[in-house]
Design a protein around this motif. Structure first.
Motif, PDB file in Angstrom:
ATOM      1  N   UNK A 132      -2.327   0.045   5.465  1.00  0.00           N
ATOM      2  CA  UNK A 132      -3.211  -0.642   4.525  1.00  0.00           C
ATOM      3  C   UNK A 132      -3.565   0.246   3.339  1.00  0.00           C
ATOM      4  N   UNK A 133      -3.801   1.536   3.619  1.00  0.00           N
ATOM      5  CA  UNK A 133      -4.233   2.366   2.501  1.00  0.00           C
ATOM      6  C   UNK A 133      -3.061   2.771   1.625  1.00  0.00           C
ATOM      7  N   UNK A 134      -1.829   2.548   2.087  1.00  0.00           N
ATOM      8  CA  UNK A 134      -0.703   2.913   1.233  1.00  0.00           C
ATOM      9  C   UNK A 134      -0.496   1.886   0.124  1.00  0.00           C
ATOM     10  N   UNK A 135      -1.054   0.691   0.283  1.00  0.00           N
ATOM     11  CA  UNK A 135      -0.937  -0.306  -0.778  1.00  0.00           C
ATOM     12  C   UNK A 135      -2.022  -0.027  -1.811  1.00  0.00           C
ATOM     13  N   UNK A 136      -1.659   0.084  -3.082  1.00  0.00           N
ATOM     14  CA  UNK A 136      -2.684   0.321  -4.100  1.00  0.00           C
ATOM     15  C   UNK A 136      -3.775  -0.736  -4.011  1.00  0.00           C
TER      16      UNK A 136
ATOM     17  N   UNK B 254      -3.490  -4.938  -3.656  1.00  0.00           N
ATOM     18  CA  UNK B 254      -3.725  -5.636  -2.394  1.00  0.00           C
ATOM     19  C   UNK B 254      -4.792  -6.709  -2.597  1.00  0.00           C
TER      20      UNK B 254
END
Lengths: 534, 456, 324
Positions: B276-280, B284
């Motif tokens: 989840x945190x890898x998506x800007x 998101x």
């Protein structure tokens, strides 16, 4: 002999609180002057005041410090920088954190040379290497490029000493330089300091809480208590004829009064550990393969009788705490077994283990992390009673029971509504003992219960443990690194090294006639004061 | 009159209940009470919490929605019919501003429109004139009204303050007053009361003058900017608080389980938050909001009124923000749980055979509270600011909803006009700045007191 | 080291699959291919046949996750999800709703994005660290406290205000720089000055506070006391010891965003009319062009993961204690 350092009537305060009150002493050329006191007595503050490295909040209210004839308080900050490291050098207690972790140790020594002497690169390196030789650091050429984390604690302290000696200072301040080290290493470092002191005609201000170290090192001694110097004397007189009542008590506390009370009578074992092995896998690489194992506990056997105490002695990393955890069934043994009252604990499931959880309890080393800071003392003690169903039911009856427990460990009943942070280290350790006692255990594992405490408090806690043993016949497994307290508390002793027990027997036998070379070295390393015990 | 409960209203009021329960817990535990006492010893914390409470008050006022009964002959037919439009208590308070819609832009306190219009006068000549505003009299007696408003403000605020002192210290009312005036009270009540009085006086002044002026001007379609600014408070505060409220249980449960249970549980949770945190973040949120928009377009039957529609959109936005923002707290809590579970008091509990869930409840969560609290107050200001950016990007709240983001978004075009229309931007700026500054100052203080690294 | 990098890349694959799954679900579950076809074709003359042919044209006629018509492995592979993911993994972003090649667009638009984001990043890093060091040097002084108050104020203002105020002041009133636009080459410098300045200024508040707290934490460490006891001046202590150790926590926060600089800044680019990836994304969001949003999400997470790997590698360079 002239004075190298004169501290006159030094007083420090923060806000309205007085930290140091009229401290005066002088240090002569080439002597080792020991400043002794328990934690919070102001001895480290004194050293920081000499270096003028006091935290900003602390103000000097009166007094003066002179290096030879020069008043240090009269110097500007930039002039003081030329004094630090060059005329007065300092080494600290924690070699782990006192060195910059991202600089090579060679560079850290070279830095002082560069700042004060402005040497050329090659000269500097040569000097550093000769310093490393002087402090007996093995293989200086290679070590020069190493980082602190690659060195052991003792080696780091040697590097610290090299830094301190680099510019040939007249005075060295050593602030508890060996407290964080193991006994054998401590002996080596102390020996090194003594040698250097003689060779270089260096004066040392030696700050410590450990009377035994003082007797080993010092020419003269000053005792500090609550920011004041209560007694100052030449070392020999000091130990033979202490004048101040506080000093008398301190000295009495460290001298072991107890006669070896072990009777060589066969006893029925309460706990039996047989061929215990605890291995931890080392995982590495792409798929976390197990590439090796750490043998934390390697084939250890011993037993403890009812109402007896076994001391498990060893240096850090010898696996003694792991044994404690294995007995408590807090980790899986790899092999071997732990028998308690003829029941193999390893084969029990969670539910069947519960009655044994009541019978085996634990007291920890660190009085600060051993108590949940968010719970009242009453609730901390109540936890085990509720979980194991011991003691009276109902809150009122329980509170009464808790109050009686607190009285038993020499605290007050009214303490039970307070929180851990309101208590001193020694008091917290008593609370920890009361927590263990609450479930009426038959065996208490004491994991270094006194190593974080001051000497006088340590004696009190040990006395309490003994009193409880006499009263209730509880057995102890006493884990410690400190040989000096073993005769005070234990009937038997087992010496551990690298996961193995190297020697085991009655305290009297082991202490007076050690068989294994490691035990001999351990005993030889212990400061003299301890060896004088009959 | 009929009370209507929007989704977000329900959440706001449940939040109030939670806060009250929490306050009760604080009052019961002497230890936590002491901590809060330390927090409020700082006069900055006192002042900023008064400001925050002031904003919260308007949020709550704007979270009681009503449908008024139609006052017409429908009464005869026994059944009461209601207006289609919902109004909140805040709307009722500003009813005059809602009705007094001008034709177009007007500057603060202006009596004429901002732009000139071409008018044909009686003689048939065309002329450029600034038309007078419909609802502002040309001579209003600004000073007289201001003085009156200030007088009322001082009286009302003083009364409220005195009442509060009396409520706290019934027995020793006079001494307490003396202490506070001299600044000798245990907590800096003087600062709190001064802040409170300033806020109340300013509000009463603005409010009373809003009957005779458009105090902060009007926007393109003649809407009152003061009213819009006050309406925006609810949007901002809601996004700031409810988002954390939604993500908190997720972050705590997952963070603690990852730290305590380890093994595959830890792996799965770590995978989840890394993914989840890898998506800007903005993307998101944008993707989430876009899908939500499509979903709402496909299901027009979910809501009766536009207000309900924008409310639902706000709720979804909050949920999406919550989903995207739990990861960092979860990571923190996992690390801290790992640390605490190694502490000796946890080992002691294990040696007593205490169960895992009791260990979590009794030993772990209480020792995580400071991290949770710090992150809640820290996130609040960030979320209020984020609302503006998201609304600008087009994935924020509904365009029909009053929010600072929408106000700024509009103002962007207004600033390009000649002469500039600056008051919408200015109002949004002031209202937002005060809230965010107060929140930042308060969270600074909380961090300072609660962070154990600062206590050594 | 190599083994470590390979491990991290292998570890990245499930994460990227997860990212795909999330975007896919947001994209197709909520908004079925039928809905999309209807929206694209216009509501009037939709017939089931038209929808079907539209779907076939784009390959949207397969089931989402499980193809029950197929046998064996193709039950899973012949699905929309696998098909779309594979395209993304080969960096084939397909075409936007307006029928432009997304991959080509991204390549063209990276440069303008970078020309704003990179200078902003570097200048901000240098300014923030130097200011923080200055404040740490004068810690507790009037300068320190007043600057900290200013910092809280700066970070309490929305970035949008800085942009609008900057444009009004520097472009509209003082006419120093053009209000918006972009040119490549040296002529374009005048266009990027203002966005860079605003970008740096808006981040100063939180940046300085963060770096300051890092340095202050270092300054209370034992090794700093040792350095002082060696007779080092305060400045040498700061630069020689505190800065180097402070770099470690700074690296964790900073290196991870370096690859993401390619993505540009949404707000900045759209306000200043810079044809970069940020404004590309914003336009896509506003026109609800999901294909572009999806591509950007994927690109963003790839860059983030690259950032994580770079962080670890940079650690081995700066921290002798870390060995991979």
């Amino acid at each position: 002999m002239s004075n190298i350092l004169t501290v006159k009537n030094l007083s420090l305060s923060v806000g309205n609180e007085i930290l140091l009150d009229g401290v005066s002493f002088e240090i002569k050329h080439g002597e080792i002057f020991a400043l002794v006191g328990e934690s919070g007595s102001g001895k480290s503050l004194t050293s920081l005041a000499i270096m003028q490295l006091l935290p900003e909040a602390i103000a000097v209210t009166s007094g003066n410090i002179c290096l030879k004839k020069q008043s240090l308080f009269a110097l500007s900050e930039s002039k003081m920088q030329k004094v630090r490291g060059k005329s007065i050098a300092m080494i600290f207690q924690e070699p782990m954190s006192a060195l910059n972790p991202v600089m090579t140790v060679g560079a850290q020594v070279a830095e002082v040379l560069q700042v004060h002497l402005g040497l050329k690169k090659e000269e500097m390196k040569e000097r550093v290497l000769s310093l490393f030789k002087e402090v007996a650091l093995k293989d200086p050429e290679t070590r020069y490029h190493w980082y602190p984390h690659q060195l052991s604690g003792g080696q780091k302290q040697r590097v610290m000493i090299a830094i301190a000696l680099a510019c040939e200072p007249g005075l060295l301040i050593a602030d508890e330089p060996t407290t964080a080290l193991d006994v054998t290493i401590q002996a080596q470092v102390l020996q090194l300091l003594k040698t250097i002191c003689k060779q270089r005609e260096l004066s040392i201000l030696f700050i410590t809480h450990d009377m035994a170290v003082v007797s080993e090192m010092a020419d003269r001694v000053a005792v500090m208590k609550e920011g004041k110097i209560v007694e100052q004397a030449v070392c020999k007189d000091f130990f033979t004829h202490p004048k101040h009542p506080y000093t008398q008590r301190l000295l009495a506390d460290i001298k072991v009064k107890k006669v070896f009370h072990s009777e060589k009578k066969e006893h029925e074992p309460l706990l039996e550990v047989k061929n215990l092995k605890v291995y931890f896998p080392i995982k590495k690489g792409l798929f976390q393969r197990t590439v090796g194992i750490v043998k934390a506990v390697d084939d250890v056997s011993f037993s403890i009788g009812k109402g007896k105490t076994l001391a498990l002695v060893g240096e850090s990393g010898s696996g003694k705490s792991t044994i404690g955890k294995a007995i408590l069934s807090l980790l899986e043994e790899t092999e071997g077994m732990v028998r308690f009252e003829d029941q193999n604990l390893g084969t029990l499931n969670k539910k069947d283990l519960m009655p044994y959880r009541r019978k085996i309890q634990v007291v920890f080393q660190d009085p600060f992390s051993a108590l949940n800071p968010r719970m009242t003392i009453a609730n901390i003690i109540r936890e085990g009673m509720l979980s194991l169903g011991v003691g009276p039911k109902g809150k009122v009856a329980q509170d009464k029971y808790i109050a009686s427990l607190l009285l038993k460990v020499d605290l007050e009943a009214s303490h039970m509504h307070r929180y851990p942070h309101e208590f001193s280290g020694g008091q917290r350790q008593r609370i920890g003992i009361a927590r263990a006692l609450a479930v009426e255990p038959e065996l208490i594992i004491c994991d270094e219960p006194t190593s974080a405490l001051d000497v006088s408090v340590r004696t009190q806690v040990l006395a309490l443990l003994e009193k409880l043993q006499v009263e209730s016949g509880v057995s102890y497994l006493f884990i410690t690194h400190d040989l000096s307290i073993v005769p005070m508390i234990a009937d038997e002793v087992a010496v551990m090294k690298e996961g193995k027990i190297v020697e085991q027997g009655l305290v009297e036998d082991v202490m007076q006639d050690p068989k294994h070379p490691y035990t001999q070295r351990l005993l030889a390393s212990a400061p003299k004061l301890m060896k004088e015990i009959p | 009159m009929k009370l209507v409960l929007l989704w977000t209203d329900a959440l706001v009021w449940s939040l109030v209940v939670v806060l009250l329960i929490w306050a009760w817990v604080i009052l019961r535990s002497p230890q936590i009470k002491k901590t809060w006492h330390t927090i409020f010893k700082s006069s900055i914390a006192m002042a900023s919490s008064v400001v925050l409470l002031f904003y919260l008050f308007f949020t709550l006022l704007d979270s009681i929605h009503l449908r008024l009964a139609l006052p017409d002959e429908a009464q005869k037919s026994q059944t009461v019919t209601y207006e289609a439009q919902m109004v909140s208590l805040l709307d009722l308070m500003f009813a005059h501003n809602i009705q007094h819609t001008e034709r177009t832009y007007s500057a603060p306190f202006a009596t004429v429109e901002y732009t000139s219009s071409i008018v044909v006068n009686k003689e048939g000549q065309t002329k450029q004139v600034y038309l007078p505003l419909k609802y502002v009299a040309s001579d209003n007696g600004f000073w007289g009204k201001s003085l009156k408003a200030l007088a009322v403000g001082v009286c009302v605020s003083l009364l409220l303050v005195l009442f509060h002192i009396w409520w706290r210290e019934k027995r020793r009312f006079v001494e307490a007053c003396k202490e506070i005036v001299q600044g000798k009270s245990a907590l800096p009540w003087r600062t709190a009361y001064v802040t409170f009085m300033l806020l109340v006086i300013t509000f009463i002044w603005l409010y009373m003058l809003s009957y005779s002026y458009h105090v902060l001007g009007t926007d393109k379609v003649g809407g009152d900017v003061l009213y819009q600014s006050f309406k925006s408070i609810r949007t901002g505060v809601l996004i700031g608080i409810l988002t954390t409220l939604i993500m908190l249980p997720v972050a705590v449960i997952l963070g603690v389980s990852a730290g305590l249970f380890g093994g595959w549980v830890d792996d799965v949770i770590q995978y989840l938050y890394t993914t989840l945190s890898s998506i800007p973040g903005v993307l998101l949120i944008a993707a989430g909001v876009l899908s939500m928009q499509v979903m709402m377009d496909n299901h027009p039957t979910w809501f009766e009124t536009t207000l309900e529609r924008s409310d639902l959109r706000l709720l979804f936005l909050i949920i999406i923000l919550g989903i995207t923002s739990w990861t960092s707290l979860c990571r923190l809590l996992r690390a801290e749980t790992l640390k605490i579970s190694q502490m000796e008091f946890v080992t002691a509990a294990k040696a007593f055979g205490v169960g895992k869930f009791t260990i979590i409840r009794r030993h772990i969560v209480p020792n995580l509270m400071h991290i949770i609290l710090i992150s809640v107050v820290l996130d609040f200001s960030g979320l209020v600011l984020a609302e503006a950016v998201l609304s600008y990007v087009g994935v924020g709240v509904d365009p029909t909803m009053h929010s600072w983001g929408n106000m700024i978004n509009q103002a962007r075009l207004e600033m390009a006009r000649e002469p500039m229309v600056w008051w919408s931007l200015f109002s949004a700026f002031v209202f937002m700045f005060i809230l965010v500054l107060a929140a930042n100052l308060f969270s600074d203080r909380i961090q300072k007191v609660l962070d154990p690294r600062n206590n050594t | 080291m190599l083994a470590y990098i390979i491990k991290r890349i292998l570890y990245a694959i499930p994460i990227l699959i997860g990212v795909n799954l999330i975007t896919f679900m947001l994209f197709f579950m909520v908004n079925s291919p039928d809905d999309m076809a209807r929206a694209q074709l216009g509501a009037k003359q939709v017939t089931p046949e038209l929808i079907q042919s539209w779907k076939e044209e784009r390959g949207y006629d397969k089931p989402l996750f499980i193809n029950s018509k197929e046998e064996g492995l193709s039950k899973v592979t012949h699905t929309l999800f696998v098909q779309e993911s594979l395209k993304l993994f080969s960096f084939d972003f397909g075409f936007s709703d307006s029928n432009r090649d997304i991959g080509a667009d991204i390549k063209v638009r990276m440069i303008p994005s970078l020309s704003i984001a990179l200078p902003t990043f570097i200048i901000a890093l240098i300014t923030n660290i130097s200011l923080a060091l200055l404040l740490v040097l004068f810690r507790g002084s009037l300068l320190d406290t007043s600057m900290m108050v200013v910092a809280v104020m700066i970070m309490s203002i929305s970035g949008l205000f800085y942009i609008i105020a900057g444009q009004v002041l520097f472009s509209k009133i003082w006419h120093w720089v053009p209000i918006s636009g972009y040119e490549s080459g040296w002529d374009g410098v005048k266009f990027i000055l203002l966005p860079i300045f605003i970008g740096v200024f808006a981040g100063i508040g939180s940046g300085v506070r963060w770096y300051r707290s890092i340095f202050l934490e270092q300054i209370n460490q034992d090794y700093v006391r040792t350095a002082r006891a060696k007779g080092l001046s305060e400045i040498k202590v700061l630069f020689g010891h505190v800065l180097r150790n402070g770099m470690l926590p700074i690296l964790t926060g900073v290196v991870v965003i370096i690859p993401s600089l390619f993505m540009g800044s949404l707000i900045m680019e759209s306000f200043f009319g810079i044809p970069g990836l940020g404004s590309y994304t914003i336009d896509a969001i506003n026109s609800q062009d999901f294909a572009i949003v999806k591509a950007m999400v994927f690109l963003g997470s790839v860059l983030y993961i690259v950032g994580l790997i770079l962080t670890d590698i940079s650690y081995t360079l700066f921290d002798p204690r870390v060995k991979l």
